[in-house]
Design an enzyme around this catalytic site. Sequence first.
Site, PDB file in Angstrom:
ATOM      1  N   TYR A   1       7.863  10.795  -0.860  1.00  0.00           N
ATOM      2  CA  TYR A   1       7.605   9.604  -1.118  1.00  0.00           C
ATOM      3  C   TYR A   1       8.819   8.799  -1.476  1.00  0.00           C
ATOM      4  CZ  TYR A   1       6.600   5.690  -4.612  1.00  0.00           C
ATOM      5  OH  TYR A   1       6.337   4.651  -5.259  1.00  0.00           O
TER       6      TYR A   1
ATOM      7  N   HIS B   1       0.804  -1.239  -0.112  1.00  0.00           N
ATOM      8  CA  HIS B   1      -0.129   0.151   0.237  1.00  0.00           C
ATOM      9  C   HIS B   1       0.875   1.381  -0.138  1.00  0.00           C
ATOM     10  CE1 HIS B   1       1.040  -0.778   4.297  1.00  0.00           C
ATOM     11  NE2 HIS B   1       0.710   0.495   4.373  1.00  0.00           N
TER      12      HIS B   1
END
Length: 296
Positions: free
Chosen positions: A184, A118
Amino acid sequence: MVKKFLAVLLGLVLGYMLIDDFNPETVKGRNVFITGASTGIGEQLAYHYARLGANVVITARRENKLKEVIEKCKELGTKEQTYDYVVADMIDLNATGSVLQKAISKLGGRLDYLVLNHIILLDLGVWTGSSHNLSLIDKVINVNFQSYVYLASHALPHLEKSKGSIIVVSSFAGKFGQPFVSIYSASKFALDGFFGGLRQELKLRNCDISITTCVLGLIGTENAINQLLGFGQNQLLNMLTAASPSDTAFQIIRSGAKRVRQMYYPMLQIYPLVLMRDWFPETCDFLNRYVYTLNS
Ligand code: NDP
């Protein structure tokens, strides 16, 4: 002479890449828990595992999507297999223990594969140090990194018993800092550090749990493509070919089953830059930047 040597070397490398020694039987009957499986690569992982005869429990936040994935898994697998889901938001680290327990009890008390996949959905953007930028740090690190560590930690005793595997879905951005997704990138680098260290400890303890890190390039999931288009990265999409989510999922399963340490996919898109990164950093940065567009 040199040409002959290079030709033989290339032949050997290609030959090695083409040998498929994956035996699907090794996945049949195994118990798998996949995170982030309501869409994208996680969804495709669920379908392949179901088709290959594994028992599958999936998780994400959207129950309606999870139900749809489970229905399709039932069509792909057999009646004897288990297919189920747990609804969870991975931002809640305290809940990860009960999420894992629920998944394992749905799987009949045994876990063979923990597939951590995820990620929090983020818009691409320039890091200016704004308060919006800074407000993302906790969320991204919680969901993309800390929840992986929590889930893996809760799973360790179960995987030790089953001599099972952890599959960590990571990114080229976790090997090579990428523009417009700095935080990220940071979360994916953190995964490499933690699971790299854990892998060493498991070996030192003679603990037979394998950890496969999957370093992915551009994969054509709906969210990834929309994020790039939304930030005007049409040039990148024209220059790089996005791999299919289904093929990617299959390669992840294959690498996990073979207990491969690290896999790169699509290999030719990303591995050369990762290999050369520390030797020719400026050149590699230049080549990497070449595909991006800075929109004012
Ligand atoms: P998607 O955005 O398609 O899927 C993300 C999944 O995570 C969804 O199932 C989503 O479901 C779930 N999710 C999002 N937020 C949370 C949350 N807070 N708690 C629990 N689950 C959450 O991603 P992709 O399939 O594109 O990517 C999958 C993996 O592959 C990621 O680890 C990504 O970093 C990696 N990767 C992908 C690349 C690509 O180009 N696509 C490139 C490199 C790496 P829901 O919203 O229902 O919770």
